[in-house]
Structures are given as C-alpha cells and as structure tokens.
Design a protein around this motif. Structure first.
Motif, short mmCIF file in Angstrom:
data_model
loop_
_atom_site.label_atom_id
_atom_site.label_comp_id
_atom_site.label_asym_id
_atom_site.label_seq_id
_atom_site.Cartn_x
_atom_site.Cartn_y
_atom_site.Cartn_z
N ILE A 1 -15.10 41.11 23.75
CA ILE A 1 -13.94 41.43 22.94
C ILE A 1 -13.03 42.40 23.70
CG2 ILE A 1 -13.19 42.52 20.78
CD1 ILE A 1 -15.72 41.49 19.49
N SER A 2 -11.76 42.02 23.82
CA SER A 2 -10.76 42.87 24.47
C SER A 2 -10.04 43.69 23.40
CB SER A 2 -9.76 41.99 25.23
OG SER A 2 -8.98 41.23 24.33
N PRO A 3 -9.24 44.70 23.79
CA PRO A 3 -8.57 45.53 22.78
C PRO A 3 -7.71 44.75 21.80
CG PRO A 3 -8.46 46.60 24.91
CD PRO A 3 -9.04 45.24 25.15
N ARG A 4 -7.03 43.69 22.26
CA ARG A 4 -6.16 42.91 21.39
C ARG A 4 -6.90 41.87 20.56
NH1 ARG A 4 -0.57 42.96 22.65
NH2 ARG A 4 -0.04 44.04 24.58
N SER A 5 -8.17 41.63 20.87
CA SER A 5 -8.93 40.58 20.18
C SER A 5 -9.11 40.93 18.70
CB SER A 5 -10.31 40.40 20.81
OG SER A 5 -10.21 39.99 22.15
N PHE A 6 -8.96 39.91 17.85
CA PHE A 6 -9.24 40.11 16.43
C PHE A 6 -10.71 39.84 16.16
CE2 PHE A 6 -10.12 38.12 12.32
CZ PHE A 6 -9.74 39.15 11.47
N PHE A 7 -11.35 40.75 15.43
CA PHE A 7 -12.68 40.49 14.89
C PHE A 7 -12.78 41.22 13.56
CE2 PHE A 7 -17.23 41.12 14.24
CZ PHE A 7 -17.67 39.82 14.42
N GLN A 8 -13.55 40.64 12.64
CA GLN A 8 -13.68 41.23 11.31
C GLN A 8 -14.15 42.68 11.40
OE1 GLN A 8 -12.66 39.91 8.65
NE2 GLN A 8 -12.64 37.70 8.91
#
Length: 436
Positions: A264-271
């Motif tokens: 997961i990168s800083p811009r990635s969306f995750f719940q």
C-alpha cells in the motif's frame, strides 16, 4: 424555541419540525425534547443550534472525547452503541424505501464492529499552532475554526502513540503550521499503520525538511516509510499534492489479508477499519460464489477485492483509472503469485462496455465513490448481460438512487449492512443484484 426530535439525519443530526418544516439540530438525539436557536432558515428546512436538553434520551451517554461537540467528526459518540446501530439500520431502510421501493425485509441486521473505539488504521489531520507548538486538530463543521486535538479515541492506540512521537520530533526542529503567504510549513500529517509498522506523509509547502529531522523520524520504532507531498493549492479537495517524494524507508506498507500481502502506497485507498474490511471481503466472496468463468471488478483501486476473488473464477479483471493504483495492483498480483487476475488502466464504464461485448461476464463487483455510479456506468450495466452485480456502497442515498435504475433489469437479493465507522453516521452496505 422548543423542538421534539423525531428522527435522525444522514449526518447524525437530530431532526424535529417547526410548523411542519424540518429543522436539523446537531447533537440532539431521537426522542429528546430540546431548546434550540434557529441559525438558518429557507423555504424547505431550517438549522438549529442546541441550547439545552429538556428531556434526555435514555440512550444518551457522556462522550469519552472532550472536543466531540466542537470537532463534529463523531456525532454518535453521545449515544450507546446499540442505539447507533439502530440509527444506521433505519437510515439505510428509509433510503431504500424512499428512492428504490425495496422490500425492507431484505435488509439483514447490521454487522457490528468488534471495536467501537481505537479502530481506525489511518489519520489525515490538519496542522495548526497552539501555545507556540505544532499540533494536530480538526476544523469545526462548516467553519475555519481550528480545534486542537490531544488524543483521538477512534484512532488505533499504536497509531496515536506514533502520531504524538512524530509531533515531538517536528516541534524539536521548530516545524510550523502552513503559512499561506510564504507557502511554507506543514498542512497535514497523514499516518497509516498495520502490524506495528507505519507510513507517514508530511503534506507541506515548497520547502526541504532538515536532514537531521528526517533521520530522527526514520529512527522512530515502527517507522517503515516517510514521504513528503508538496501541496500549495488553496482550494483543492485533494490532500496530497502533485509532487510525492520518498524521504526514507520502504516505498510500500504491507498488509497481510489472509494469504494475500497487499503493498500500500500513501495514495492507495484501503478501508479504515481493518477487521471489518476482512469481514466484508469474506461476504463479497460468499455472494460471488464459485465456478465463475469471469469476474470483473470496477473501481478496483489497489486490487484487494479482485485478488481476494482469485479462487472464485477462472479469470478476474480489475478496472481502475488511477495509473499508480493499477501499477500497485499488478505488482501485488505478481508478488503473490496470482496469475489469473489482471488489471486494466481505463475508465470503468468504457472498458466494461468493451468487455461486455466481447466476453460473457458472470459477476460484476462495483465499489464506487460516495457519489455512486454515474449515468454512463448505469447504462452499460443495463445494456449488458452480466448475470450478477455485487454493489459495495458507503452512501445509502446514492446506493438507493442507483438501485432504482438497476431494478429495471435486476432483482435485489441480499442486502448486508456493516458498521465500518462506529460513532459516526456512516454505514457500509453490500447489495446482491441478479439479472432477470
């Protein structure tokens, strides 16, 4: 003026009536009689400020947070958890009846969150100054009034500990809040953590941070990656700026989801609620079922759902318009040895139209933004012959309006709400749609 609160609004405010006109009162609960001052009035509704509670709800509790009322981010922190769940279930029920005329008996009981406090794995907090020191806080609703925050009780405890350690380092190096005239200083502190490892992004003006400060931050126990994002646009809704620089550490933060590792990168969306996200993914997999030839996920982001469905189908295709997310997802599939999932960088409606003409799609999974499915996507779904649609929604209103359109060709099956964000008015919902 005295008002009796009859129901709750979609943002967690109480709703009463003055001469048949609805009046929205933040901080009031259903069943309470309150004294208010009317702050705004137009032809359709009014807004009121809570002055005094004349008759209290037996479900009202004292909030653990001292700035709960001024912050406004957790409106349901003033009532017990069972009542929160009832409000959310009723909000979903009313939306589905009003806009989509769905049989409310299809709505299953809301799945509660195991944690009601300390559940968020990420914070995105503005920065300000208080007594000469850099602090995090929140802005009061519909205002520019900054409210300093000592502790946030919905952030995971380890996340809060790391946030405070970061602030101490920043203050030792005399970092200041953003100055709009100089275009220097810190605007936001963005922090995400999984399994004791953290990814920090400093959203700032056009400046270089001291190398000694960077080294000190990277030396903090658990600091996995440190980024700087330059954002100087005043009216941008995007927290991150166009420039992203890795100051040190690893590029990705890794999350273990069952047998899959998600980078997961800083811009990635995750719940934001990890435990509820795991439960939702399992529910989606159950609804998708086995022995599918082709499953397509629109708005696939970093591909978490697509990869979780790799055993449900011969082939899974994820469609996402954000290039960084697609590259992220492809690398994730490769690193996990998943060879029957591919990710396409394209507009979701355009690519789905192309695929539906060339291939027979067994299941479509859609997880759109709060605005819901646009007209182009709705038209493509209706014209296609997709056998089943799994709709994941974070907004009951847009979900219901979309279902009203899709019911022209699809029957609504199971409706499964999840409480992803305790103490807020938000509810996450999964809906099963079967083509007639």
């Amino acid at each position: 003026m005295k008002v009796t609160i009859k129901k709750m609004g979609i943002n967690g405010e109480g709703i009463g009536y003055i001469d048949r006109m609805p009046v929205f009162v933040p901080g009031a609960l259903c069943g309470e009689e309150v004294e208010i001052t009317v702050t705004e009035k137009n032809g359709r509704f009014a807004k009121g400020k809570l002055v005094r509670i004349l008759r209290r709800s037996p479900k009202r509790v004292r909030p653990i947070c001292s700035i709960q009322r001024r912050c406004g981010a957790c409106p349901y922190m003033v009532c017990d958890y069972e009542e929160q769940l009832r409000f959310k279930q009723e909000d979903l029920r009313q939306s589905l009846i009003k806009y989509a005329h769905v049989d409310p008996r299809k709505i299953e009981p809301i799945r509660p969150s195991e944690k009601t406090l300390f559940y968020r794995n990420q914070c995105k907090l503005p920065c300000g100054m208080a007594e000469g020191e850099l602090v995090n806080g929140m802005y009061m609703p519909n205002s520019n009034i900054f409210v300093p925050m000592e502790t946030c009780f919905v952030h995971e405890k380890d996340l809060e500990i790391m946030r405070k350690r970061i602030l101490k380092v920043l203050n030792r190096h005399q970092i200041r809040a953003y100055d709009w005239h100089q275009k220097r200083g810190l605007r936001f502190l963005i922090l995400r953590g999984f399994h004791g490892k953290f990814q920090c992004t400093l959203v700032s003006g056009e400046e270089e941070f001291p190398s000694a400060m960077i080294e000190e931050l990277l030396a903090l126990e658990g600091m996995h990656s440190l980024w700087q994002s330059v954002q100087t646009q005043k009216k941008s809704a995007e927290l991150f700026g166009p420039k992203m620089e890795l100051l040190g550490g690893e590029r990705y933060l890794h999350l273990q989801m069952g047998e899959i590792t998600l980078p997961i990168s800083p811009r990635s969306f995750f719940q934001l609620n990890t435990q509820q996200a795991v439960a939702m993914y399992a529910c989606i997999a159950e609804l998708v079922g086995d022995r599918n030839a082709l499953v397509v996920e629109a708005y696939s982001g970093i591909g978490g759902i697509s990869m979780a469905l790799c055993r449900q189908a011969e082939e899974v295709i994820g469609i996402e318009i954000v290039k960084d997310a697609v590259l992220n997802a492809r690398a994730c599939a490769r690193d996990n040895g998943i060879d029957n999932v591919q990710f396409l960088c394209a507009d979701a409606a355009d690519k789905l139209l192309y695929l539906s003409k060339k291939r027979s799609i067994d299941v479509l999974v859609v997880d759109p933004p709060r605005s819901g499915l646009d007209e182009a996507m709705l038209a493509v779904i209706l014209r296609s012959k997709i056998k089943k649609v799994i709709y994941v929604s974070c907004n009951p209103s847009t979900l219901s309006k979309n279902l009203a359109v899709l019911q022209d060709r699809y029957d609504v099956g199971r409706i499964l709400p999840f409480d992803m964000f305790p103490n807020t008015a938000k509810v996450e919902t999964i809906v099963e749609l079967k083509r007639r």
